[in-house]
Design an enzyme around this catalytic site. Structure first.
Site, PDB file in Angstrom:
ATOM      1  N   TYR A 154       0.701  -0.828  -0.151  1.00 51.14           N
ATOM      2  CA  TYR A 154       0.230  -0.224  -0.165  1.00 51.14           C
ATOM      3  C   TYR A 154       0.832   1.654  -0.106  1.00 51.14           C
ATOM      4  O   TYR A 154       0.470   2.306  -0.836  1.00 51.14           O
ATOM      5  CB  TYR A 154      -1.225   0.046   1.371  1.00 51.14           C
ATOM      6  CG  TYR A 154      -1.686   1.205   1.243  1.00 51.14           C
ATOM      7  CD1 TYR A 154      -3.109   0.943   0.999  1.00 51.14           C
ATOM      8  CD2 TYR A 154      -1.702   2.076   2.044  1.00 51.14           C
ATOM      9  CE1 TYR A 154      -4.158   2.439   0.474  1.00 51.14           C
ATOM     10  CE2 TYR A 154      -2.323   2.923   2.411  1.00 51.14           C
ATOM     11  CZ  TYR A 154      -3.651   3.023   1.601  1.00 51.14           C
ATOM     12  OH  TYR A 154      -4.672   3.730   2.072  1.00 51.14           O
ATOM     13  N   LYS A 158       1.381   4.190  -2.587  1.00 52.48           N
ATOM     14  CA  LYS A 158       1.028   4.965  -3.187  1.00 52.48           C
ATOM     15  C   LYS A 158       1.656   6.380  -3.099  1.00 52.48           C
ATOM     16  O   LYS A 158       1.101   8.029  -3.176  1.00 52.48           O
ATOM     17  CB  LYS A 158      -0.018   5.471  -0.707  1.00 52.48           C
ATOM     18  CG  LYS A 158      -1.490   5.246  -1.134  1.00 52.48           C
ATOM     19  CD  LYS A 158      -2.396   5.364  -1.517  1.00 52.48           C
ATOM     20  CE  LYS A 158      -3.987   4.628  -1.684  1.00 52.48           C
ATOM     21  NZ  LYS A 158      -4.418   5.454  -2.253  1.00 52.48           N
TER      22      LYS A 158
END
Ligand code: NDP
Length: 246
Positions: A154, A158
């Protein structure tokens, strides 16, 4: 005249959480809002909850599919008579410590969070360049700035989205299109509903404003970046995190 009258907006992942609040904020401002997601039942709720259902149009589309992203852009152009604002919001987590993270969980998170933004932006770029006020707004995360144990996939997606935003900001600036990222902190949605025991308390202790954020807190900054007043802001990452990262 409403702030977003005659403005056509595409929001990916608008059926729940932050995306739903972004759809509502633009629709209430008079925009024609096309939003995507994979869950049709949640989409009907999102339109109704916007307070301006006639301003909203849902298309079922998975952001990890190029065809799905093209269909979403085409739908937004048809519904809004062009395309002025794109919000890449769709995102998922598949949390696991690095040593236990599967290749599949790594790939799926990149495919939705990062490749989805690329595919949507690529499909929309020509339309944004034609707009008098082309705006790209990518929803990243403070985790893309700080990293977080258990979220290597993740955090990488990002952080990648931040680099992507800055590159696109430089590429499209000459055509009058701005590109910015919004980095939420700890926001109350389905995504944060099932944190492991103790994790929520630990996070709260890091937030100077001493509360979780709401989806509306994020939507307010997104609509600001899409407003006339933000026309000279590009290539920036704006945290919406109660002061968690400063
Ligand atoms: P939710 O899980 O509440 O909602 C996620 C949204 O993304 C849903 O509308 C879902 O639609 C959509 N979505 C998921 N996968 C796909 C896909 N493959 N194609 C299209 N749509 C998809 O998450 P949040 O609202 O909390 O998160 C929104 C964004 O904000 C994400 O990018 C997230 O990473 C980011 N963020 C959230 C934070 C938080 O604390 N909540 C903090 C920092 C960043 P459907 O169910 O219909 O498929």
């Amino acid at each position: 005249m409403s702030a977003f009258e005659n403005v056509s907006v595409l929001v990916t992942g608008g059926t729940r959480g932050i995306g739903r609040a972004i759809v509502a904020a633009f629709a209430q401002g008079g925009a024609k809002v096309t939003f995507t997601g994979t869950n049709e039942a949640a989409a009907a709720e999102a339109s109704a909850a916007s307070g301006a259902p006639d301003q909203c149009h849902f298309i079922q589309a998975d952001v990890s599919s190029a065809d799905g992203c093209q269909a979403a852009v085409d739908a937004a152009v048809a519904f809004g008579g062009g395309l002025d604002v794109v919000v890449n919001n769709a995102g998922i987590t598949r949390d696991q410590l690095l040593m236990r993270m599967s290749e599949e969980d790594w790939d799926r998170v990149q495919d939705v969070n990062l490749k989805g933004a690329f595919l949507t932006t690529k499909a929309a770029a020509r339309r944004l360049m034609k707009s008098k006020r082309g705006r790209l707004i990518n929803i990243t995360s403070v985790v893309g700035i700080t990293g977080n144990a258990g979220q290597a996939n993740y955090a990488a997606s990002k952080a990648g989205l931040i680099g992507f935003t800055k590159a696109v900001a430089k590429e499209l600036a000459g055509r009058g299109v701005t590109a910015n990222a919004v980095a939420p902190g700890y926001i109350q949605t389905d995504m944060t509903a099932d944190l492991p025991e103790g994790a929520a308390e630990g996070l709260m202790s890091l937030i100077p404003l001493a509360r979780m954020g709401t989806s509306e807190d994020v939507a307010g900054v997104v609509t600001f970046l899409a407003s006339e007043g933000a026309g000279y802001v590009t290539g920036q990452v704006i945290p919406v995190d109660g002061g968690m990262v400063m």
